[in-house]
Design a protein around this motif. Structure first.
Motif, PDB file in Angstrom:
ATOM      1  N   UNK A 207      -3.145   4.760  -2.779  1.00  0.00           N
ATOM      2  CA  UNK A 207      -3.978   5.622  -1.930  1.00  0.00           C
ATOM      3  C   UNK A 207      -3.909   7.085  -2.359  1.00  0.00           C
ATOM      4  N   UNK A 208      -3.511   7.354  -3.603  1.00  0.00           N
ATOM      5  CA  UNK A 208      -3.329   8.747  -4.022  1.00  0.00           C
ATOM      6  C   UNK A 208      -4.642   9.476  -4.269  1.00  0.00           C
ATOM      7  N   UNK A 209      -5.713   8.743  -4.577  1.00  0.00           N
ATOM      8  CA  UNK A 209      -7.021   9.366  -4.786  1.00  0.00           C
ATOM      9  C   UNK A 209      -7.750   9.474  -3.449  1.00  0.00           C
ATOM     10  N   UNK A 210      -8.178  10.674  -3.105  1.00  0.00           N
ATOM     11  CA  UNK A 210      -8.831  10.912  -1.823  1.00  0.00           C
ATOM     12  C   UNK A 210     -10.092  10.061  -1.694  1.00  0.00           C
ATOM     13  N   UNK A 211     -10.172   9.305  -0.604  1.00  0.00           N
ATOM     14  CA  UNK A 211     -11.354   8.497  -0.342  1.00  0.00           C
ATOM     15  C   UNK A 211     -11.395   7.180  -1.068  1.00  0.00           C
ATOM     16  N   UNK A 212     -10.355   6.863  -1.849  1.00  0.00           N
ATOM     17  CA  UNK A 212     -10.342   5.612  -2.586  1.00  0.00           C
ATOM     18  C   UNK A 212      -9.033   4.863  -2.350  1.00  0.00           C
ATOM     19  N   UNK A 213      -9.111   3.557  -2.475  1.00  0.00           N
ATOM     20  CA  UNK A 213      -7.953   2.688  -2.323  1.00  0.00           C
ATOM     21  C   UNK A 213      -7.935   1.799  -3.557  1.00  0.00           C
ATOM     22  N   UNK A 214      -7.175   2.181  -4.559  1.00  0.00           N
ATOM     23  CA  UNK A 214      -7.261   1.564  -5.876  1.00  0.00           C
ATOM     24  C   UNK A 214      -6.226   0.469  -6.061  1.00  0.00           C
ATOM     25  N   UNK A 215      -6.668  -0.666  -6.573  1.00  0.00           N
ATOM     26  CA  UNK A 215      -5.743  -1.744  -6.894  1.00  0.00           C
ATOM     27  C   UNK A 215      -5.068  -1.421  -8.218  1.00  0.00           C
ATOM     28  N   UNK A 216      -3.755  -1.267  -8.197  1.00  0.00           N
ATOM     29  CA  UNK A 216      -2.995  -0.945  -9.399  1.00  0.00           C
ATOM     30  C   UNK A 216      -2.460  -2.219 -10.028  1.00  0.00           C
ATOM     31  N   UNK A 217      -2.655  -2.347 -11.333  1.00  0.00           N
ATOM     32  CA  UNK A 217      -2.104  -3.495 -12.054  1.00  0.00           C
ATOM     33  C   UNK A 217      -0.586  -3.376 -12.115  1.00  0.00           C
ATOM     34  N   UNK A 218      -0.116  -2.161 -12.355  1.00  0.00           N
ATOM     35  CA  UNK A 218       1.309  -1.868 -12.336  1.00  0.00           C
ATOM     36  C   UNK A 218       1.457  -0.428 -11.883  1.00  0.00           C
ATOM     37  N   UNK A 219       2.659   0.088 -11.927  1.00  0.00           N
ATOM     38  CA  UNK A 219       2.883   1.455 -11.471  1.00  0.00           C
ATOM     39  C   UNK A 219       2.089   2.449 -12.308  1.00  0.00           C
TER      40      UNK A 219
ATOM     41  N   UNK B 189       0.860  -1.186   0.000  1.00  0.00           N
ATOM     42  CA  UNK B 189       0.000   0.000   0.000  1.00  0.00           C
ATOM     43  C   UNK B 189       0.895   1.234   0.000  1.00  0.00           C
ATOM     44  N   UNK B 190       0.665   2.139  -0.939  1.00  0.00           N
ATOM     45  CA  UNK B 190       1.451   3.369  -0.994  1.00  0.00           C
ATOM     46  C   UNK B 190       0.682   4.429  -1.768  1.00  0.00           C
ATOM     47  N   UNK B 191       1.255   5.622  -1.806  1.00  0.00           N
ATOM     48  CA  UNK B 191       0.695   6.720  -2.594  1.00  0.00           C
ATOM     49  C   UNK B 191       1.514   6.810  -3.873  1.00  0.00           C
ATOM     50  N   UNK B 192       0.955   6.308  -4.969  1.00  0.00           N
ATOM     51  CA  UNK B 192       1.711   6.233  -6.216  1.00  0.00           C
ATOM     52  C   UNK B 192       1.884   7.582  -6.900  1.00  0.00           C
ATOM     53  N   UNK B 193       1.110   8.562  -6.502  1.00  0.00           N
ATOM     54  CA  UNK B 193       1.284   9.899  -7.055  1.00  0.00           C
ATOM     55  C   UNK B 193       2.431  10.612  -6.347  1.00  0.00           C
ATOM     56  N   UNK B 194       2.512  10.423  -5.043  1.00  0.00           N
ATOM     57  CA  UNK B 194       3.539  11.077  -4.240  1.00  0.00           C
ATOM     58  C   UNK B 194       4.901  10.407  -4.382  1.00  0.00           C
ATOM     59  N   UNK B 195       4.911   9.085  -4.416  1.00  0.00           N
ATOM     60  CA  UNK B 195       6.178   8.344  -4.480  1.00  0.00           C
ATOM     61  C   UNK B 195       5.994   7.097  -5.339  1.00  0.00           C
ATOM     62  N   UNK B 196       6.017   7.247  -6.670  1.00  0.00           N
ATOM     63  CA  UNK B 196       5.654   6.131  -7.549  1.00  0.00           C
ATOM     64  C   UNK B 196       6.701   5.041  -7.722  1.00  0.00           C
ATOM     65  N   UNK B 197       7.990   5.355  -7.557  1.00  0.00           N
ATOM     66  CA  UNK B 197       9.011   4.391  -7.949  1.00  0.00           C
ATOM     67  C   UNK B 197       9.407   3.413  -6.849  1.00  0.00           C
ATOM     68  N   UNK B 198       9.612   3.886  -5.622  1.00  0.00           N
ATOM     69  CA  UNK B 198      10.163   3.036  -4.566  1.00  0.00           C
ATOM     70  C   UNK B 198       9.222   1.884  -4.225  1.00  0.00           C
ATOM     71  N   UNK B 199       7.996   2.208  -3.838  1.00  0.00           N
ATOM     72  CA  UNK B 199       7.042   1.158  -3.497  1.00  0.00           C
ATOM     73  C   UNK B 199       6.614   0.353  -4.703  1.00  0.00           C
ATOM     74  N   UNK B 200       6.500   1.023  -5.858  1.00  0.00           N
ATOM     75  CA  UNK B 200       6.059   0.332  -7.070  1.00  0.00           C
ATOM     76  C   UNK B 200       7.050  -0.706  -7.546  1.00  0.00           C
ATOM     77  N   UNK B 201       8.321  -0.353  -7.618  1.00  0.00           N
ATOM     78  CA  UNK B 201       9.323  -1.327  -8.067  1.00  0.00           C
ATOM     79  C   UNK B 201       9.542  -2.418  -7.026  1.00  0.00           C
ATOM     80  N   UNK B 202       9.399  -2.057  -5.743  1.00  0.00           N
ATOM     81  CA  UNK B 202       9.523  -3.075  -4.689  1.00  0.00           C
ATOM     82  C   UNK B 202       8.422  -4.115  -4.825  1.00  0.00           C
ATOM     83  N   UNK B 203       7.209  -3.665  -5.151  1.00  0.00           N
ATOM     84  CA  UNK B 203       6.102  -4.603  -5.372  1.00  0.00           C
ATOM     85  C   UNK B 203       6.340  -5.454  -6.611  1.00  0.00           C
ATOM     86  N   UNK B 204       6.937  -4.866  -7.645  1.00  0.00           N
ATOM     87  CA  UNK B 204       7.205  -5.600  -8.879  1.00  0.00           C
ATOM     88  C   UNK B 204       8.265  -6.685  -8.691  1.00  0.00           C
TER      89      UNK B 204
END
Length: 231
Positions: A208-220, A184-199
């Protein structure tokens, strides 16, 4: 590289970019026993906790920008400035923490084998990590353990060249994020660190970058429409 991926998907049966990335990153990175010099609790506490089969293990990555503020704090030596920043970091982390709570609730409700949760919290603020431990760790329902390293997140400081230890701490945090069941991370604020770690281990990534929503991302960069609403 979008066209190259499309060509690969058409020519290679079953080719999926996420698992291809996991395969390549997994081949590049192995945890060395000397990593205990970076984090003394790595092998006796942290990794055993992340590998508990009966627990939902979630990596929660929060970049506060604290290291960008350190120089101003060092110059001013103003305690009120430091306190104000810590409150700002907590407020900024709320959307990510709320997203983590929502995903936890949903996953535990859907699972027949996982009855508790473990959060691997990674952040550039040691104070924020401690506050999350004090606020969110629970021995009731749901049972929740907060796990952190001693990393200071100092590798992001742009005004000072990072040391070998700074980079080692960051790389270990990055590796441990991939040892979770999901991220779980904010992909708008910090897209690379958490995204590549998940990959690295092809783990589901919740944004969690969209207010009030928790979106499942297929990739970064490629998000689905599925989400859970934050309370």
């Amino acid at each position: 590289f979008h066209d190259e991926f499309q060509e690969a998907k058409q020519s290679l049966l079953g080719f999926v970019p996420q698992t291809a990335m996991a395969c390549s990153l997994g081949a590049l990175f192995r945890l060395n026993p000397s990593a205990v010099q970076v984090e003394p609790n790595l092998f006796n506490t942290i990794l055993p906790a992340l590998h508990i089969d009966s627990a939902l293990v979630m990596a929660v990555y929060i970049r506060t920008g604290k290291t960008d503020d350190v120089t101003r704090e060092e110059v001013s030596r103003n305690i009120s400035v430091q306190s104000k920043n810590e409150n700002r970091y907590r407020a900024g982390a709320k959307s990510i923490l709320n997203c983590a709570l929502q995903v936890e609730k949903q996953k535990l409700a859907d699972s027949k084998s996982k009855f508790r949760s473990i959060w691997m919290v990674v952040s550039d603020s040691k104070e924020l990590k401690e506050w999350i431990r004090e606020t969110y760790e629970s021995k009731s329902d749901p049972w929740r353990m907060i796990v952190t390293t001693g990393s200071r997140g100092a590798q992001t400081r742009t005004n000072v060249s990072p040391s070998t230890m700074d980079l080692s701490e960051a790389l270990l945090d990055w590796f441990l994020i991939g040892e979770s069941d999901l991220v779980v991370s904010d992909q708008l604020q910090a897209p690379s660190f958490g995204g590549t770690a998940a990959l690295r281990t092809a783990r589901p990534l919740y944004d969690a970058s969209s207010i009030g929503k928790c979106t499942l991302a297929v990739s970064v960069h490629d998000r689905t429409s599925g989400h859970v609403e934050n309370e």
